[in-house]
Motif scaffolding. Structure first.
Motif, PDB file in Angstrom:
ATOM      1  N   GLN A  51      29.526  51.570  61.721  1.00  0.00           N
ATOM      2  CA  GLN A  51      28.412  52.446  62.060  1.00  0.00           C
ATOM      3  C   GLN A  51      27.096  51.671  62.121  1.00  0.00           C
ATOM      4  O   GLN A  51      26.237  51.956  62.967  1.00  0.00           O
ATOM      5  CB  GLN A  51      28.311  53.619  61.087  1.00  0.00           C
ATOM      6  CG  GLN A  51      27.886  53.299  59.686  1.00  0.00           C
ATOM      7  CD  GLN A  51      27.586  54.560  58.866  1.00  0.00           C
ATOM      8  OE1 GLN A  51      27.487  55.666  59.403  1.00  0.00           O
ATOM      9  NE2 GLN A  51      27.446  54.392  57.561  1.00  0.00           N
ATOM     10  N   THR A  52      26.915  50.660  61.268  1.00  0.00           N
ATOM     11  CA  THR A  52      25.703  49.847  61.336  1.00  0.00           C
ATOM     12  C   THR A  52      25.619  49.114  62.672  1.00  0.00           C
ATOM     13  O   THR A  52      24.571  49.112  63.334  1.00  0.00           O
ATOM     14  CB  THR A  52      25.677  48.826  60.188  1.00  0.00           C
ATOM     15  OG1 THR A  52      25.651  49.527  58.936  1.00  0.00           O
ATOM     16  CG2 THR A  52      24.452  47.922  60.274  1.00  0.00           C
ATOM     17  N   TYR A  53      26.722  48.504  63.076  1.00  0.00           N
ATOM     18  CA  TYR A  53      26.744  47.774  64.342  1.00  0.00           C
ATOM     19  C   TYR A  53      26.507  48.730  65.511  1.00  0.00           C
ATOM     20  O   TYR A  53      25.723  48.428  66.429  1.00  0.00           O
ATOM     21  CB  TYR A  53      28.081  47.056  64.510  1.00  0.00           C
ATOM     22  CG  TYR A  53      28.078  46.002  65.593  1.00  0.00           C
ATOM     23  CD1 TYR A  53      27.890  44.662  65.289  1.00  0.00           C
ATOM     24  CD2 TYR A  53      28.264  46.346  66.933  1.00  0.00           C
ATOM     25  CE1 TYR A  53      27.894  43.689  66.285  1.00  0.00           C
ATOM     26  CE2 TYR A  53      28.263  45.393  67.934  1.00  0.00           C
ATOM     27  CZ  TYR A  53      28.071  44.060  67.606  1.00  0.00           C
ATOM     28  OH  TYR A  53      28.061  43.108  68.595  1.00  0.00           O
ATOM     29  N   SER A  54      27.156  49.881  65.488  1.00  0.00           N
ATOM     30  CA  SER A  54      26.988  50.856  66.568  1.00  0.00           C
ATOM     31  C   SER A  54      25.551  51.345  66.661  1.00  0.00           C
ATOM     32  O   SER A  54      25.025  51.534  67.760  1.00  0.00           O
ATOM     33  CB  SER A  54      27.934  52.042  66.352  1.00  0.00           C
ATOM     34  OG  SER A  54      29.283  51.634  66.455  1.00  0.00           O
ATOM     35  N   ALA A  55      24.909  51.552  65.514  1.00  0.00           N
ATOM     36  CA  ALA A  55      23.519  52.005  65.516  1.00  0.00           C
ATOM     37  C   ALA A  55      22.602  50.946  66.117  1.00  0.00           C
ATOM     38  O   ALA A  55      21.724  51.254  66.947  1.00  0.00           O
ATOM     39  CB  ALA A  55      23.073  52.348  64.093  1.00  0.00           C
TER      40      ALA A  55
ATOM     41  N   LEU B  77      25.280  41.641  70.013  1.00  0.00           N
ATOM     42  CA  LEU B  77      24.795  43.020  70.124  1.00  0.00           C
ATOM     43  C   LEU B  77      24.283  43.302  71.533  1.00  0.00           C
ATOM     44  O   LEU B  77      24.557  44.360  72.111  1.00  0.00           O
ATOM     45  CB  LEU B  77      23.686  43.268  69.106  1.00  0.00           C
ATOM     46  CG  LEU B  77      24.115  43.522  67.656  1.00  0.00           C
ATOM     47  CD1 LEU B  77      22.936  43.350  66.717  1.00  0.00           C
ATOM     48  CD2 LEU B  77      24.706  44.930  67.524  1.00  0.00           C
ATOM     49  N   ALA B  78      23.528  42.358  72.080  1.00  0.00           N
ATOM     50  CA  ALA B  78      22.965  42.552  73.410  1.00  0.00           C
ATOM     51  C   ALA B  78      24.052  42.596  74.470  1.00  0.00           C
ATOM     52  O   ALA B  78      24.020  43.426  75.389  1.00  0.00           O
ATOM     53  CB  ALA B  78      21.956  41.443  73.715  1.00  0.00           C
ATOM     54  N   ALA B  79      25.030  41.695  74.364  1.00  0.00           N
ATOM     55  CA  ALA B  79      26.136  41.701  75.320  1.00  0.00           C
ATOM     56  C   ALA B  79      26.915  43.010  75.236  1.00  0.00           C
ATOM     57  O   ALA B  79      27.328  43.575  76.259  1.00  0.00           O
ATOM     58  CB  ALA B  79      27.053  40.512  75.063  1.00  0.00           C
ATOM     59  N   ASP B  80      27.129  43.506  74.024  1.00  0.00           N
ATOM     60  CA  ASP B  80      27.848  44.766  73.856  1.00  0.00           C
ATOM     61  C   ASP B  80      27.031  45.944  74.373  1.00  0.00           C
ATOM     62  O   ASP B  80      27.578  46.899  74.928  1.00  0.00           O
ATOM     63  CB  ASP B  80      28.185  44.984  72.382  1.00  0.00           C
ATOM     64  CG  ASP B  80      29.296  44.067  71.895  1.00  0.00           C
ATOM     65  OD1 ASP B  80      30.084  43.597  72.729  1.00  0.00           O
ATOM     66  OD2 ASP B  80      29.368  43.818  70.670  1.00  0.00           O
TER      67      ASP B  80
ATOM     68  N   ALA C  10      31.318  49.363  73.572  1.00  0.00           N
ATOM     69  CA  ALA C  10      30.800  48.009  73.774  1.00  0.00           C
ATOM     70  C   ALA C  10      31.215  47.475  75.141  1.00  0.00           C
ATOM     71  O   ALA C  10      32.329  47.714  75.613  1.00  0.00           O
ATOM     72  CB  ALA C  10      31.304  47.082  72.679  1.00  0.00           C
ATOM     73  N   LEU C  11      30.311  46.705  75.761  1.00  0.00           N
ATOM     74  CA  LEU C  11      30.558  46.113  77.076  1.00  0.00           C
ATOM     75  C   LEU C  11      30.910  44.632  76.987  1.00  0.00           C
ATOM     76  O   LEU C  11      31.172  44.002  78.007  1.00  0.00           O
ATOM     77  CB  LEU C  11      29.324  46.297  77.966  1.00  0.00           C
ATOM     78  CG  LEU C  11      28.875  47.744  78.192  1.00  0.00           C
ATOM     79  CD1 LEU C  11      27.599  47.773  79.030  1.00  0.00           C
ATOM     80  CD2 LEU C  11      29.974  48.576  78.838  1.00  0.00           C
ATOM     81  N   GLY C  12      30.874  44.077  75.783  1.00  0.00           N
ATOM     82  CA  GLY C  12      31.193  42.668  75.594  1.00  0.00           C
ATOM     83  C   GLY C  12      32.687  42.449  75.394  1.00  0.00           C
ATOM     84  O   GLY C  12      33.474  43.396  75.268  1.00  0.00           O
ATOM     85  N   PRO C  13      33.109  41.180  75.348  1.00  0.00           N
ATOM     86  CA  PRO C  13      34.531  40.853  75.214  1.00  0.00           C
ATOM     87  C   PRO C  13      35.033  41.043  73.793  1.00  0.00           C
ATOM     88  O   PRO C  13      34.258  41.197  72.849  1.00  0.00           O
ATOM     89  CB  PRO C  13      34.576  39.381  75.613  1.00  0.00           C
ATOM     90  CG  PRO C  13      33.227  38.855  75.235  1.00  0.00           C
ATOM     91  CD  PRO C  13      32.263  39.971  75.484  1.00  0.00           C
ATOM     92  N   ASP C  14      36.354  40.995  73.656  1.00  0.00           N
ATOM     93  CA  ASP C  14      36.933  41.056  72.316  1.00  0.00           C
ATOM     94  C   ASP C  14      37.197  39.637  71.823  1.00  0.00           C
ATOM     95  O   ASP C  14      36.901  38.651  72.501  1.00  0.00           O
ATOM     96  CB  ASP C  14      38.216  41.890  72.306  1.00  0.00           C
ATOM     97  CG  ASP C  14      39.283  41.325  73.230  1.00  0.00           C
ATOM     98  OD1 ASP C  14      39.058  40.245  73.822  1.00  0.00           O
ATOM     99  OD2 ASP C  14      40.341  41.963  73.361  1.00  0.00           O
ATOM    100  N   GLY C  15      37.743  39.539  70.622  1.00  0.00           N
ATOM    101  CA  GLY C  15      38.055  38.235  70.069  1.00  0.00           C
ATOM    102  C   GLY C  15      36.918  37.651  69.251  1.00  0.00           C
ATOM    103  O   GLY C  15      35.924  38.321  68.951  1.00  0.00           O
TER     104      GLY C  15
END
Length: 575
Positions: free
Chosen positions: A267-271, A304-307, A445-450
């Motif tokens: 939730q912190t990351y999502s916020a 965060l920005a990429a996501d 998120a719009l960034g890659p996984d891994g």
């Protein structure tokens, strides 16, 4: 009188001041509610103007635009579709109110005004609104519905009034900002109001970022037996249908989806991700640019920005100088490549040497010190701002809450920029979030996984790399110690004596409190950032820059060199 109700909950974002855009969103949501078979659609608090509108809501032209929009939407409800409960500012008898309007059958059927105007923490509603009278329920299809607005349910009086005047169920429109503890607080509040009134409650919250605030949605309903009736997702827009039925024990929600919610680091990351995304989009930036140093803070911000925006909209720039280690160059490039972000290197030596040459006569006879170190940071800040000016991307700053607390940052250098998604996240949690992101891809998120943040970045000792062999711990205590002390001083406002009683060295605690106090002028000039904690810098913690109070600790002694009240006012960690 009906024994069933179908109510759509419009858990949506609305942009402050964009009356036409918000009206269009309301129309779209109403059309979706009609498709779902709803008889009534509920919108969040002040949806039409956006929340919080701050002093913008005092503009007569904006108030009139809201009034016109409400009348337009009211006329459209004459089409036989769902009725609308929507939040709007409303001027009545010369007083401006935080209102909810019931629109049905082509007219404004009734209005209710918020009674309890919050005036603490991030809220300043008493500055712009007038409290309304104690409300009674509204009648819709013969059902008596109470509509307390957000803060109106955080005390018992307003719900008690609604219950005593015949309310059968409560629909609560909210503009409740995210903070780590808020979900439990909302649940406890709703449970308390049900215990007092015996009425089921539907709690609708908005989503999306607004400057430093981010709204998580996470709308929910509890029946009168405290059972979970429905749970909407967090940080996601949705129009969700709920079905209600009159039973022998009163009204109950008998149909509504139940979505699991992120917690902890998720939730912190999502916020932080949502706050950054909406700030960039609301202010119409094509993307962002940031200095990618090979350190943990900039790596997390890049992720965060990429996501938030997609990797192609994140321009990562390495700005090396003679103290930049090869491993930093390697790690920065690897991080950008793993994220899929554009990456480039712009050496800052010509800029720094130019500054030093220009300052040569003025600095003659002095020894190199923090002044020369800060020129490196300011050269980097200037270059990033030049790229922003030329290409339009907003500069994202990367200072964490630990650094912002003690002033471990350079004005007009690494503090340059438009927004900071980790401003309210302590350094120790920065590391934890980086590890979490390597193992998870957050929803939306719009960034890659891994492993997008190289493990070497996470494991290396942090350094500003402004001189040979520099580490953060040359100037600061270990971050585990620093963050624990800061949490006591900032979030909990605890006296020094209490923190020392936990086992911390008194000289260290006093020094940190001293740095916290003298860094206020820097924080006033820092970029806004997402509120994550219960007490962020800016909207929550508002301290004067110039003041003479210092907690003396135990005891006050002018000859005690641990008593920093009597030490010179210096910026020892201005890097």
């Amino acid at each position: 009188m009906t024994d069933t109700l179908s109510i759509a909950l419009a858990q949506l974002s609305s942009r402050v001041g964009d009356i036409a855009g918000n009206l269009a969103r309301a129309r779209q949501a109403r059309a979706e509610a009609a498709r779902l078979g709803a008889e009534l659609v509920l919108f969040p608090e002040l949806f039409l103007v956006g929340y919080p509108p701050e002093d913008l809501v005092l503009k007569p032209a904006l108030q009139e635009a809201c009034r016109v929009a409400i009348h337009e939407l009211a006329q459209e409800t004459g089409d036989g579709g769902p009725a609308v409960l929507i939040g709007t500012p409303w001027r009545e008898a010369g007083k401006l109110h935080n209102a909810v309007a019931l629109l049905e059958e082509g007219r404004i059927a009734t209005l209710r005004f918020k009674v309890d105007l919050p005036n603490y923490g991030v809220f300043d509603e008493k500055r712009v609104f007038t409290p309304g009278p104690m409300p009674g329920p509204i009648s819709f299809k013969g059902v008596r519905i109470g509509v307390p607005i957000c803060e109106d349910i955080w005390g018992g009086d307003i719900v008690e009034c609604l219950s005593e005047t015949g309310a059968e169920l409560l629909l609560v429109p909210n503009g409740s900002p995210f903070r780590r503890t808020v979900r439990d607080e909302r649940t406890h509040t709703v449970v308390a109001r049900i215990a007092e009134s015996g009425l089921p409650i539907a709690y609708l919250n908005r989503v999306g970022g607004q400057d430093e605030l981010v709204f998580d949605g996470a709308s929910f309903g509890l029946n009168a037996d405290y059972g979970l009736a429905f749970q909407l997702p967090a940080f996601v827009e949705t129009v969700a249908l709920t079905r209600w039925q009159r039973t022998s024990a009163g009204w109950a929600c008998v149909e509504g989806g139940k979505t699991s919610l992120p917690d902890g680091h998720a939730q912190t990351y999502s916020a932080a991700m949502a706050g950054l995304r909406d700030y960039v989009e609301a202010n119409r930036f094509p993307g962002v640019v940031l200095g990618l140093s090979g350190g943990i803070d900039s790596a997390l911000v890049a992720a965060l920005a990429a996501d938030a925006l997609g990797p192609s909209r994140v321009r990562c720039v390495m700005l090396p100088y003679r103290y930049t280690a090869q491993i930093s160059l390697d790690d920065a490039k690897l991080c950008a490549n793993r994220l899929g972000c554009p990456y480039e290197i712009i050496p800052i030596a010509p800029a720094v040497e130019g500054f030093l040459a220009a300052l040569g006569p003025a600095l003659a006879g002095t020894s190199p010190d923090i002044t020369e170190e800060n020129l490196q940071s300011r050269a980097r800040g200037t270059i990033l701002m030049a790229l922003s000016n030329k290409f339009g991307g907003m500069v994202v700053t990367t200072g964490n809450k630990s650094e912002m607390s003690v002033g471990y940052a350079t004005l007009y250098g690494d503090m340059n920029g438009g927004f900071n998604p980790i401003k309210d996240i302590y350094k120790t949690e920065v590391y934890e979030l980086a590890r979490w992101r390597n193992a998870h891809v957050p929803a939306g998120a719009l960034g890659p996984d891994g492993e997008v943040i190289p493990l070497n970045i996470i494991e290396r000792a942090p350094s500003a790399e402004l001189r040979e062999n520099q580490t953060d711990q040359d100037s600061l205590p270990p971050y585990e110690v620093l963050d624990a002390i800061l949490h006591g001083l900032v979030e909990e406002e605890r006296p020094i004596a209490d923190i020392v009683a936990q086992g911390f060295d008194i000289a260290t605690v006093k020094r940190i409190e001293h740095l916290l106090n003298i860094a206020e002028y820097k924080r006033r000039q820092a970029a806004p950032g997402v509120k994550i904690s219960t007490r962020n810098f800016g909207r929550d913690r508002r301290y004067p820059i110039s003041h003479g109070f210092r907690d003396p600790g135990i005891p006050v002694n002018p000859s005690d060199d641990t008593n920093v009240l009597f030490q010179p006012r210096i910026n020892a960690v201005d890097v």
